[in-house]
Design a protein around this motif. Structure first.
Motif, PDB file in Angstrom:
ATOM      1  N   GLU A   1      10.386  -8.959  -3.715  1.00  0.00           N
ATOM      2  CA  GLU A   1      10.507  -9.083  -5.171  1.00  0.00           C
ATOM      3  C   GLU A   1      10.851 -10.513  -5.578  1.00  0.00           C
ATOM      4  O   GLU A   1      10.268 -11.061  -6.532  1.00  0.00           O
ATOM      5  N   ALA A   2      11.781 -11.126  -4.841  1.00  0.00           N
ATOM      6  CA  ALA A   2      12.214 -12.481  -5.200  1.00  0.00           C
ATOM      7  C   ALA A   2      11.123 -13.513  -4.961  1.00  0.00           C
ATOM      8  O   ALA A   2      10.908 -14.418  -5.784  1.00  0.00           O
ATOM      9  N   ARG A   3      10.418 -13.395  -3.846  1.00  0.00           N
ATOM     10  CA  ARG A   3       9.412 -14.405  -3.506  1.00  0.00           C
ATOM     11  C   ARG A   3       8.141 -14.267  -4.336  1.00  0.00           C
ATOM     12  O   ARG A   3       7.468 -15.257  -4.622  1.00  0.00           O
ATOM     13  N   THR A   4       7.778 -13.045  -4.702  1.00  0.00           N
ATOM     14  CA  THR A   4       6.529 -12.842  -5.451  1.00  0.00           C
ATOM     15  C   THR A   4       6.739 -12.780  -6.952  1.00  0.00           C
ATOM     16  O   THR A   4       5.816 -13.068  -7.719  1.00  0.00           O
ATOM     17  N   GLY A   5       7.922 -12.349  -7.372  1.00  0.00           N
ATOM     18  CA  GLY A   5       8.144 -12.094  -8.794  1.00  0.00           C
ATOM     19  C   GLY A   5       7.509 -10.800  -9.254  1.00  0.00           C
ATOM     20  O   GLY A   5       7.479 -10.503 -10.461  1.00  0.00           O
ATOM     21  N   TRP A   6       6.993 -10.015  -8.306  1.00  0.00           N
ATOM     22  CA  TRP A   6       6.361  -8.743  -8.639  1.00  0.00           C
ATOM     23  C   TRP A   6       7.396  -7.620  -8.632  1.00  0.00           C
ATOM     24  O   TRP A   6       8.368  -7.653  -7.870  1.00  0.00           O
ATOM     25  N   ARG A   7       7.135  -6.624  -9.435  1.00  0.00           N
ATOM     26  CA  ARG A   7       8.003  -5.448  -9.513  1.00  0.00           C
ATOM     27  C   ARG A   7       7.730  -4.519  -8.333  1.00  0.00           C
ATOM     28  O   ARG A   7       6.584  -4.259  -7.972  1.00  0.00           O
ATOM     29  N   GLY A   8       8.786  -4.003  -7.731  1.00  0.00           N
ATOM     30  CA  GLY A   8       8.635  -3.016  -6.675  1.00  0.00           C
ATOM     31  C   GLY A   8       8.628  -1.610  -7.239  1.00  0.00           C
ATOM     32  O   GLY A   8       9.448  -1.275  -8.096  1.00  0.00           O
ATOM     33  N   PHE A   9       7.695  -0.780  -6.748  1.00  0.00           N
ATOM     34  CA  PHE A   9       7.592   0.600  -7.220  1.00  0.00           C
ATOM     35  C   PHE A   9       8.065   1.606  -6.178  1.00  0.00           C
ATOM     36  O   PHE A   9       7.878   2.812  -6.356  1.00  0.00           O
ATOM     37  N   GLY A  10       8.696   1.105  -5.110  1.00  0.00           N
ATOM     38  CA  GLY A  10       9.315   2.026  -4.173  1.00  0.00           C
ATOM     39  C   GLY A  10       8.806   1.911  -2.752  1.00  0.00           C
ATOM     40  O   GLY A  10       7.842   1.191  -2.454  1.00  0.00           O
ATOM     41  N   VAL A  11       9.501   2.619  -1.872  1.00  0.00           N
ATOM     42  CA  VAL A  11       9.169   2.696  -0.452  1.00  0.00           C
ATOM     43  C   VAL A  11       8.828   4.149  -0.148  1.00  0.00           C
ATOM     44  O   VAL A  11       9.667   5.044  -0.318  1.00  0.00           O
ATOM     45  N   LEU A  12       7.615   4.387   0.283  1.00  0.00           N
ATOM     46  CA  LEU A  12       7.148   5.753   0.525  1.00  0.00           C
ATOM     47  C   LEU A  12       7.243   6.069   2.018  1.00  0.00           C
ATOM     48  O   LEU A  12       6.582   5.431   2.839  1.00  0.00           O
ATOM     49  N   PRO A  13       8.061   7.041   2.394  1.00  0.00           N
ATOM     50  CA  PRO A  13       8.124   7.428   3.806  1.00  0.00           C
ATOM     51  C   PRO A  13       6.775   7.942   4.306  1.00  0.00           C
ATOM     52  O   PRO A  13       5.937   8.416   3.535  1.00  0.00           O
ATOM     53  N   TYR A  14       6.595   7.853   5.598  1.00  0.00           N
ATOM     54  CA  TYR A  14       5.365   8.333   6.248  1.00  0.00           C
ATOM     55  C   TYR A  14       5.128   9.799   5.871  1.00  0.00           C
ATOM     56  O   TYR A  14       6.044  10.626   5.945  1.00  0.00           O
ATOM     57  N   PHE A  15       3.917  10.117   5.461  1.00  0.00           N
ATOM     58  CA  PHE A  15       3.588  11.487   5.051  1.00  0.00           C
ATOM     59  C   PHE A  15       3.058  12.241   6.263  1.00  0.00           C
ATOM     60  O   PHE A  15       1.913  12.079   6.677  1.00  0.00           O
ATOM     61  N   ALA A  16       3.909  13.067   6.851  1.00  0.00           N
ATOM     62  CA  ALA A  16       3.600  13.702   8.133  1.00  0.00           C
ATOM     63  C   ALA A  16       2.452  14.701   8.052  1.00  0.00           C
ATOM     64  O   ALA A  16       1.810  14.997   9.062  1.00  0.00           O
ATOM     65  N   ASP A  17       2.191  15.243   6.858  1.00  0.00           N
ATOM     66  CA  ASP A  17       1.133  16.244   6.720  1.00  0.00           C
ATOM     67  C   ASP A  17      -0.236  15.646   6.395  1.00  0.00           C
ATOM     68  O   ASP A  17      -1.178  16.387   6.087  1.00  0.00           O
ATOM     69  N   ALA A  18      -0.377  14.339   6.488  1.00  0.00           N
ATOM     70  CA  ALA A  18      -1.663  13.697   6.162  1.00  0.00           C
ATOM     71  C   ALA A  18      -2.798  14.245   7.024  1.00  0.00           C
ATOM     72  O   ALA A  18      -3.947  14.312   6.575  1.00  0.00           O
ATOM     73  N   TRP A  19      -2.493  14.651   8.242  1.00  0.00           N
ATOM     74  CA  TRP A  19      -3.528  15.161   9.142  1.00  0.00           C
ATOM     75  C   TRP A  19      -4.174  16.449   8.631  1.00  0.00           C
ATOM     76  O   TRP A  19      -5.269  16.815   9.068  1.00  0.00           O
ATOM     77  N   ARG A  20      -3.506  17.113   7.703  1.00  0.00           N
ATOM     78  CA  ARG A  20      -4.071  18.347   7.151  1.00  0.00           C
ATOM     79  C   ARG A  20      -5.131  18.083   6.077  1.00  0.00           C
ATOM     80  O   ARG A  20      -5.785  19.019   5.611  1.00  0.00           O
ATOM     81  N   LEU A  21      -5.290  16.845   5.670  1.00  0.00           N
ATOM     82  CA  LEU A  21      -6.307  16.486   4.680  1.00  0.00           C
ATOM     83  C   LEU A  21      -7.521  15.902   5.384  1.00  0.00           C
ATOM     84  O   LEU A  21      -7.395  15.316   6.464  1.00  0.00           O
ATOM     85  N   PRO A  22      -8.715  16.034   4.796  1.00  0.00           N
ATOM     86  CA  PRO A  22      -9.914  15.483   5.422  1.00  0.00           C
ATOM     87  C   PRO A  22      -9.763  14.003   5.731  1.00  0.00           C
ATOM     88  O   PRO A  22      -9.315  13.221   4.893  1.00  0.00           O
ATOM     89  N   ALA A  23     -10.133  13.620   6.948  1.00  0.00           N
ATOM     90  CA  ALA A  23      -9.998  12.228   7.375  1.00  0.00           C
ATOM     91  C   ALA A  23     -11.101  11.380   6.763  1.00  0.00           C
ATOM     92  O   ALA A  23     -12.261  11.802   6.673  1.00  0.00           O
ATOM     93  N   GLU A  24     -10.738  10.154   6.332  1.00  0.00           N
ATOM     94  CA  GLU A  24     -11.748   9.240   5.804  1.00  0.00           C
ATOM     95  C   GLU A  24     -12.450   8.495   6.928  1.00  0.00           C
ATOM     96  O   GLU A  24     -13.631   8.185   6.847  1.00  0.00           O
ATOM     97  N   ASP A  25     -11.735   8.198   7.999  1.00  0.00           N
ATOM     98  CA  ASP A  25     -12.255   7.426   9.114  1.00  0.00           C
ATOM     99  C   ASP A  25     -12.234   8.305  10.362  1.00  0.00           C
ATOM    100  O   ASP A  25     -11.286   9.060  10.577  1.00  0.00           O
ATOM    101  N   ALA A  26     -13.277   8.199  11.187  1.00  0.00           N
ATOM    102  CA  ALA A  26     -13.342   9.016  12.396  1.00  0.00           C
ATOM    103  C   ALA A  26     -12.143   8.786  13.306  1.00  0.00           C
ATOM    104  O   ALA A  26     -11.711   9.682  14.032  1.00  0.00           O
ATOM    105  N   LEU A  27     -11.575   7.579  13.274  1.00  0.00           N
ATOM    106  CA  LEU A  27     -10.414   7.281  14.113  1.00  0.00           C
ATOM    107  C   LEU A  27      -9.173   8.033  13.639  1.00  0.00           C
ATOM    108  O   LEU A  27      -8.193   8.134  14.384  1.00  0.00           O
ATOM    109  N   ASP A  28      -9.215   8.557  12.393  1.00  0.00           N
ATOM    110  CA  ASP A  28      -8.068   9.271  11.843  1.00  0.00           C
ATOM    111  C   ASP A  28      -8.137  10.774  12.062  1.00  0.00           C
ATOM    112  O   ASP A  28      -7.235  11.494  11.648  1.00  0.00           O
TER     113      ASP A  28
END
Length: 482
Positions: free
Chosen positions: A213-240
């Motif tokens: 925030e200090a170096r960029t002057g941009w507003r922070g909108f939060g820190v999002l923890p890793y979403f463990a259930d992402a694997w239950r949604l269709p993968a965009e990339d074959a590696l996922d």
């Protein structure tokens, strides 16, 4: 007046698609009519739209999060790589041309017109548009004529939020460095940043967050923890694609083709408790304990046939069938199973013929017309009805077509070998249909899950929205939309 907000990333695969899907679902739950938008996507994982075109699969999932049918305006430019240096260019759902990467820049001015046209149409019927960038605005070597990130944001005058991926490490440098290389006029459109995929105690990053925030002057909108259930949604990339998490009673192996396309066929299988799903990578042999080997779709069938041979998978497949194993080819994989794939017009590369794997008595000729349609079919072997879609070029004929895989509106579709061990079909999405998946897996000796795949995806989208509302300043993000 309709408003819009754009999520860009510090790089590819930082979670932009998931963030947009989550924001779309949050907005929908707040009573807004919301739509996703991605000016330019590069993916061979496409979805058939209700208005008869194709868009990136991620935008189709985002549309679902909005409670809207997928339409071509949600992803007006889709690049489908055919080689390391060239891609098919899909504009508003239809093929425009195929170009080499170095020649694509010349197309961008006319493509920007189409992008803005689609964006304007979406704004007419929606309260909010949530936009996804592509790659990163830090790729300043691509800034001239850009239509995917800041070029679009400047043209459409939409605010941008930059997402960084802390799971990869170096997120402070990701965000501060992106600002450092951006054109000042571009940077002025960035309204803030957020941190994605945090594991552990978020308070441990408080000092880093404050530094950004200090170096960029941009507003922070939060820190999002890793979403463990992402694997239950269709993968965009074959590696996922998530490996199977089941007991492994039934071992299904999918060949990891270099131009794999429309691999959403695999997502429902990964969630079956009695299935062990293996995505085979280059250099790995087909395991001897495989029960079913899937040859998936491909954007370059003949090139991927060469890959199959270079990997020795052709020899492994023949041995697998001799042992009594099953093989299923879908779309391009179906074409590979035949005697020959002909491409007289050079639609997928240099004109010519490539010998197939010879596991089905069929042959395929590539034709310019692409078939794009949603389909209802009946599986010939089990009588199970299912929904799917077709997205392919090529016509396939031969004696084994006399034993169809399915019936579509009274016509035979696909082919099955005389011994019943090898089958092929042009129908994608069949395993998303709960009834078909259950009957197909039961015939192979597995106990299918009782859960509905569609309901699982819906539930996971709601869980994602809850997750984002709990950890991000979602109200602040919607407030800056303009």
């Amino acid at each position: 007046m309709p408003r819009a907000l754009m999520i860009q990333g510090t790089g590819s695969n930082v979670g932009k698609s998931l963030l947009v899907a989550g924001l779309c679902r949050v907005a929908r739950r707040r009573g807004l009519r919301v739509a996703p938008f991605k000016p330019q996507n590069m993916s061979n994982n496409a979805a058939v739209t209700t208005d008869g075109g194709e868009i990136g699969r991620a935008q189709a999932l985002q549309a679902q999060a909005c409670g809207q049918p997928p339409v071509i305006d949600m992803n007006p430019v889709l690049l489908k790589p055919e080689t390391d240096t060239g891609s098919q260019v899909i504009v508003q759902g239809r093929k425009l041309t195929t170009v080499r990467a170095r020649d694509y820049k010349a197309l961008k001015p006319q493509l920007l017109e189409k992008v803005l046209e689609s964006f304007a149409r979406l704004k007419v019927d929606n309260d909010l548009i949530v936009i996804e960038g592509a790659g990163s605005p830090a790729e300043v070597n691509l800034r001239a004529g850009d239509i995917a990130n800041m070029g679009f944001a400047r043209a459409a005058e939409v605010p941008v939020v930059l997402a960084g991926d802390i799971d990869r490490g170096g997120v402070i440098a990701q965000i501060i460095g992106t600002q450092a290389v951006m054109d000042p006029a571009d940077a002025a459109l960035v309204a803030g940043f957020l941190i994605n995929k945090f594991r552990g105690d978020p308070s441990l990053f408080d000092d880093g967050y404050a530094l950004i925030e200090a170096r960029t002057g941009w507003r922070g909108f939060g820190v999002l923890p890793y979403f463990a259930d992402a694997w239950r949604l269709p993968a965009e990339d074959a590696l996922d694609i998530a490996p199977g998490r089941g007991s492994g009673k039934l071992h299904i192996v999918c060949l990891g083709l270099s131009r794999i396309a429309n691999f959403d066929d695999l997502d429902p299988l990964a969630q079956e408790p009695d299935v062990r799903l293996t995505m085979l990578r280059a250099g790995q042999p087909i395991p001897g304990d495989a029960d079913l080997v899937i040859l998936p779709g491909s954007k370059a069938t003949r090139a991927d046939l060469d890959l199959v041979r270079r990997q020795g998978w052709d020899v492994d497949l023949a041995a697998h069938v001799r042992r009594g194993g099953q093989v299923l080819g879908i779309c391009g994989g179906y074409q590979m199973l035949g005697r020959v794939v002909r491409d007289p017009d050079g639609l997928e590369g240099a004109p010519g013929d490539t010998p197939g794997l010879g596991l089905l008595d069929i042959e395929t000729t590539m034709t310019p017309e692409k078939r794009l349609t949603e389909t209802r079919a009946v599986h010939a072997a089990t009588g199970a009805a299912f929904s799917g879609y077709e997205i392919h070029i090529g016509q396939t004929t031969g004696p084994d077509c006399g034993r169809p895989f399915a019936h579509v509106e009274g016509r035979a579709e696909g082919a099955v070998s005389a011994d019943g061990r090898v089958a092929g079909s042009y129908l994608h999405g069949m395993f998303c249909d709960d009834g078909f998946r259950a009957s197909y897996l039961s015939a192979l000796g597995a106990a299918p899950a009782a859960a509905s795949y569609a309901e699982t995806v819906e539930r996971t989208l709601d869980t994602l929205a809850d997750h984002m509302e709990a950890h991000l300043d979602v109200a602040g993000l919607f407030d800056i939309a303009a």
